[in-house]
Design a protein around this motif. Structure first.
Motif, mmCIF file in Angstrom:
data_model
loop_
_atom_site.group_PDB
_atom_site.id
_atom_site.type_symbol
_atom_site.label_atom_id
_atom_site.label_comp_id
_atom_site.label_asym_id
_atom_site.label_seq_id
_atom_site.Cartn_x
_atom_site.Cartn_y
_atom_site.Cartn_z
ATOM 1 N N ASP A 187 57.583 50.060 -48.194
ATOM 2 C CA ASP A 187 57.961 49.225 -47.162
ATOM 3 C C ASP A 187 57.343 47.764 -47.543
ATOM 4 O O ASP A 187 56.225 47.509 -47.857
ATOM 5 C CB ASP A 187 57.322 49.506 -45.900
ATOM 6 C CG ASP A 187 57.586 48.608 -44.619
ATOM 7 O OD1 ASP A 187 58.961 48.659 -44.027
ATOM 8 O OD2 ASP A 187 56.806 47.774 -44.277
ATOM 9 N N GLN A 190 54.088 65.432 -52.813
ATOM 10 C CA GLN A 190 54.538 65.728 -51.789
ATOM 11 C C GLN A 190 53.437 66.501 -50.972
ATOM 12 O O GLN A 190 53.573 66.570 -49.637
ATOM 13 C CB GLN A 190 55.806 66.780 -51.799
ATOM 14 C CG GLN A 190 56.897 66.268 -51.085
ATOM 15 C CD GLN A 190 58.040 67.138 -51.451
ATOM 16 O OE1 GLN A 190 58.020 68.082 -51.838
ATOM 17 N NE2 GLN A 190 59.106 66.430 -51.431
ATOM 18 N N SER A 202 45.936 59.720 -43.391
ATOM 19 C CA SER A 202 46.615 61.006 -44.012
ATOM 20 C C SER A 202 47.524 60.073 -45.320
ATOM 21 O O SER A 202 47.335 58.803 -45.611
ATOM 22 C CB SER A 202 47.915 60.900 -43.098
ATOM 23 O OG SER A 202 48.676 60.123 -42.807
ATOM 24 N N ASP A 203 48.350 60.901 -46.075
ATOM 25 C CA ASP A 203 48.826 60.259 -47.035
ATOM 26 C C ASP A 203 50.205 59.143 -46.714
ATOM 27 O O ASP A 203 50.724 59.374 -45.625
ATOM 28 C CB ASP A 203 49.546 61.331 -48.184
ATOM 29 C CG ASP A 203 50.470 62.260 -47.323
ATOM 30 O OD1 ASP A 203 50.236 62.452 -46.430
ATOM 31 O OD2 ASP A 203 51.361 62.660 -47.927
ATOM 32 N N SER A 204 50.324 58.347 -47.552
ATOM 33 C CA SER A 204 51.172 57.172 -47.093
ATOM 34 C C SER A 204 52.702 57.611 -47.167
ATOM 35 O O SER A 204 52.983 58.634 -48.137
ATOM 36 C CB SER A 204 51.178 56.068 -48.029
ATOM 37 O OG SER A 204 50.958 56.255 -49.350
ATOM 38 N N ALA A 205 53.509 57.209 -46.549
ATOM 39 C CA ALA A 205 55.114 57.713 -46.096
ATOM 40 C C ALA A 205 55.656 57.655 -47.563
ATOM 41 O O ALA A 205 56.455 58.726 -47.739
ATOM 42 C CB ALA A 205 55.808 56.836 -45.226
ATOM 43 N N ASP A 206 55.496 56.634 -48.464
ATOM 44 C CA ASP A 206 56.151 56.777 -49.814
ATOM 45 C C ASP A 206 56.291 57.949 -50.598
ATOM 46 O O ASP A 206 57.188 58.632 -51.392
ATOM 47 C CB ASP A 206 56.044 55.625 -50.799
ATOM 48 C CG ASP A 206 54.445 55.321 -51.047
ATOM 49 O OD1 ASP A 206 53.578 55.628 -49.902
ATOM 50 O OD2 ASP A 206 54.183 55.084 -52.187
ATOM 51 N N ARG A 207 54.893 58.679 -50.584
ATOM 52 C CA ARG A 207 54.715 59.857 -51.227
ATOM 53 C C ARG A 207 55.747 61.033 -50.980
ATOM 54 O O ARG A 207 55.848 62.080 -51.976
ATOM 55 C CB ARG A 207 53.298 60.230 -51.305
ATOM 56 C CG ARG A 207 52.304 59.171 -51.752
ATOM 57 C CD ARG A 207 51.063 60.004 -52.075
ATOM 58 N NE ARG A 207 50.202 58.846 -52.654
ATOM 59 C CZ ARG A 207 49.231 59.099 -53.475
ATOM 60 N NH1 ARG A 207 49.008 60.293 -53.987
ATOM 61 N NH2 ARG A 207 48.282 57.851 -53.830
ATOM 62 N N ARG A 208 56.180 60.924 -49.649
ATOM 63 C CA ARG A 208 56.910 62.258 -49.320
ATOM 64 C C ARG A 208 58.244 62.153 -49.806
ATOM 65 O O ARG A 208 58.687 63.283 -50.139
ATOM 66 C CB ARG A 208 57.285 62.086 -47.712
ATOM 67 C CG ARG A 208 56.335 61.762 -46.934
ATOM 68 C CD ARG A 208 55.832 62.866 -46.083
ATOM 69 N NE ARG A 208 54.516 62.736 -45.337
ATOM 70 C CZ ARG A 208 54.137 62.018 -44.496
ATOM 71 N NH1 ARG A 208 55.039 61.255 -43.761
ATOM 72 N NH2 ARG A 208 53.066 62.105 -44.234
ATOM 73 N N HIS A 209 58.608 61.070 -50.633
ATOM 74 C CA HIS A 209 59.611 60.932 -51.383
ATOM 75 C C HIS A 209 59.930 61.624 -52.800
ATOM 76 O O HIS A 209 60.835 61.970 -53.274
ATOM 77 C CB HIS A 209 60.330 59.672 -51.701
ATOM 78 C CG HIS A 209 60.807 59.104 -50.274
ATOM 79 N ND1 HIS A 209 62.035 58.963 -49.879
ATOM 80 C CD2 HIS A 209 60.044 58.311 -49.482
ATOM 81 C CE1 HIS A 209 62.077 58.441 -48.667
ATOM 82 N NE2 HIS A 209 60.780 57.719 -48.473
ATOM 83 N N HIS A 261 60.330 53.419 -52.565
ATOM 84 C CA HIS A 261 60.380 53.538 -51.199
ATOM 85 C C HIS A 261 59.123 52.964 -50.452
ATOM 86 O O HIS A 261 58.379 53.406 -49.536
ATOM 87 C CB HIS A 261 60.413 55.091 -50.796
ATOM 88 C CG HIS A 261 61.504 55.664 -51.491
ATOM 89 N ND1 HIS A 261 62.687 55.487 -50.997
ATOM 90 C CD2 HIS A 261 61.569 56.646 -52.375
ATOM 91 C CE1 HIS A 261 63.538 56.332 -51.574
ATOM 92 N NE2 HIS A 261 63.090 56.862 -52.422
ATOM 93 N N ASP A 295 54.412 46.506 -45.632
ATOM 94 C CA ASP A 295 53.258 47.246 -46.005
ATOM 95 C C ASP A 295 52.598 46.779 -47.096
ATOM 96 O O ASP A 295 51.468 46.799 -47.232
ATOM 97 C CB ASP A 295 53.617 48.664 -46.066
ATOM 98 C CG ASP A 295 53.260 49.474 -44.954
ATOM 99 O OD1 ASP A 295 53.002 49.057 -43.803
ATOM 100 O OD2 ASP A 295 53.322 50.771 -45.004
#
Ligand code: ATP
Ligand code: CA
Ligand code: CA
Length: 424
Positions: A89, A338, A326-333, A87, A92
């Motif tokens: 970008d 998380q 903040s943490d990068s978006a990919d980690r939310r997956h 995930h 990015d």
């Protein structure tokens, strides 16, 4: 002595190498990324795309500052991994790695002689690897790809690219790009590199007292009576994922990997110099490469690093103000990344506690080859066979898993490998 990572400016001894690596990535990755997606084939695992850079440039590659050759291995596979499974970008990714030709070098934290570089936002790590590791990674790439597809929450290193730079005199440098397990926006207060073996697995406690950024090992964990504080829910999930990842590592016959554990204590929170803290986490026991006299001075003090940077290349200072907050978006997956980029500790009722763990299985490219067998033979003559770190992949994996089961709260202490029993 604590060594601090160096920002690489034009006067740094590895500037040319870094420039070549990043130029190669920029051109190679964007070439592949620009094409229309197509189904993958078996040939894609073996593919390598060659680029030849020189100061003049040609129809395929723009002019570069230096002459060098670049190879992009399995570009379609890594693109698929990055886009579909990790995930990331694409814009990015390229921007983090190449927007400015600045990376921080960490010298060589392990025994292997590999070098580590951070991308300027600290999300990515470039690690130089040996030819043997490179060959091995290519040979298991299909298996790895399959494992990632079926295990979106894997704890294994996330590999984003495999490349080679060849310098004019023929020196070949292989490297991988992977995830930095530690987040840029949180201090890690204690770091452990765990293998489940006792032999040589202790960082001197004396030294640790004066060096809070030391990478501690198995025996320190046991002596300090540490536990992974996870409630039943997270414990079960983590155990299951570890088991699956271990099955994979045993199947491809790799060993010598470890579980990297970063512990963030939320009550202690963050101190200011985030970037420098992160850099100090790596702990080179090996002396850094020789530098030109004008290169940035190594220093244990974060403020000295800043001063040195200001003197040698003031432009580099703004890197520090570009860290994400903040943490990068990919980690939310990912299940285990998380909570603020990591895994928050929980109590027996699965309620949050004030600790965040940053966990991952690293250094997964060492095959159980003849070299290791020889090492095993010699060590087994002198040391207790079960405490040494080099054993066959099946036993290595089992011992690793046993130890990790035993370090979780409520875990079965009788599973502890020899030499790692709880202190009496
Ligand atoms: P050796 O073979 O002697 O163990 P190596 O050169 O192969 O060393 P690694 O074991 O991969 O190096 O890593 C050395 C240290 O660097 C780790 O203990 C850890 O502190 C840090 N490190 C490695 N990979 C990562 C990562 N993905 N995220 C954060 N830190 C990392
Ligand atoms: Ca290692
Ligand atoms: Ca290694």
């Amino acid at each position: 002595r604590v060594l601090v990572g160096n920002l690489i400016g034009e006067d740094h001894v590895n500037y040319v190498l870094m420039y070549n690596m990043l130029t190669g990535i920029r051109i190679g990755v964007s070439r592949c990324q620009a094409k229309i997606k197509r189904p993958l084939t078996d040939d894609d695992y073996l593919a390598r795309h060659k680029f030849s850079f020189d100061i003049v440039g040609n129809e395929l590659t723009p002019s570069a500052k230096y002459d060098f050759k670049f190879k992009d291995y399995a570009p379609w596979i890594f693109r698929d991994l990055r886009d579909e499974h990790f995930h990331l970008d694409p814009a990015d990714y390229l921007l983090s790695l190449t927007a400015k030709y600045i990376l921080s070098e960490l010298g060589s934290p392990g025994k292997s002689g590999s070098f580590f570089y951070f991308s300027r936002d600290y999300r990515f790590i470039i690690k130089t690897i040996s030819h043997a590791e490179h060959k091995f990674l290519r040979s298991i790439l299909k298996d790895y790809h399959q494992h990632i597809k079926t295990n979106p929450h894997t704890l294994l290193s996330r590999f984003y690219g495999l490349h080679r730079v060849k310098l004019p005199r023929g020196r070949k440098i292989h490297f991988v790009i992977m995830n930095n397990l530690f987040p840029p926006h949180r201090d890690v207060h204690e770091t452990y590199d765990l293998k489940g073996s006792a032999f040589g697995r202790e960082y001197p406690e004396e030294k640790a007292k004066t060096n809070p950024k030391a990478v501690l090992k198995d025996k320190n964990w046991v002596n300090r009576n540490r536990t992974l504080e996870l409630g039943p829910e997270k414990r079960a999930l983590l155990s299951e994922q570890l088991r699956r990842d271990m099955d994979f590592l045993k199947r491809v016959k790799v060993m010598d990997y470890s579980l990297l554990v970063g512990i963030h204590n939320m009550e202690r929170g963050n101190r200011d110099n985030l970037r420098e803290n992160q850099l100090q986490m790596f702990h080179p026991e090996v002396p850094p490469p020789r530098r030109k006299p004008s290169a940035i001075k190594q220093s244990a003090e974060a403020s000295n690093v800043r001063k040195a940077v200001r003197r040698s290349d003031p432009k580099m200072l703004d890197v520090t103000s570009q860290l994400p907050s903040s943490d990068s978006a990919d980690r939310r997956h990912f299940l285990f990344y998380q909570d603020e980029g990591g895994l928050r500790a929980t109590d027996e009722a699965n309620q949050n506690m004030d600790v965040i763990y940053y966990l991952g299985i690293i250094d997964i490219c060492t095959p159980y080859n003849s070299l290791k067998k020889i090492e095993h033979f010699w060590k087994s003559m002198t040391e207790d066979r079960h405490t040494i770190s080099c054993i066959d992949p099946i036993n290595y994996g089992q011992r690793f898993l046993n130890f990790l089961q035993s370090v979780m709260r409520g875990g079965d202490k009788s599973l502890r490998p020899l030499g790692l029993e709880a202190p009496s």
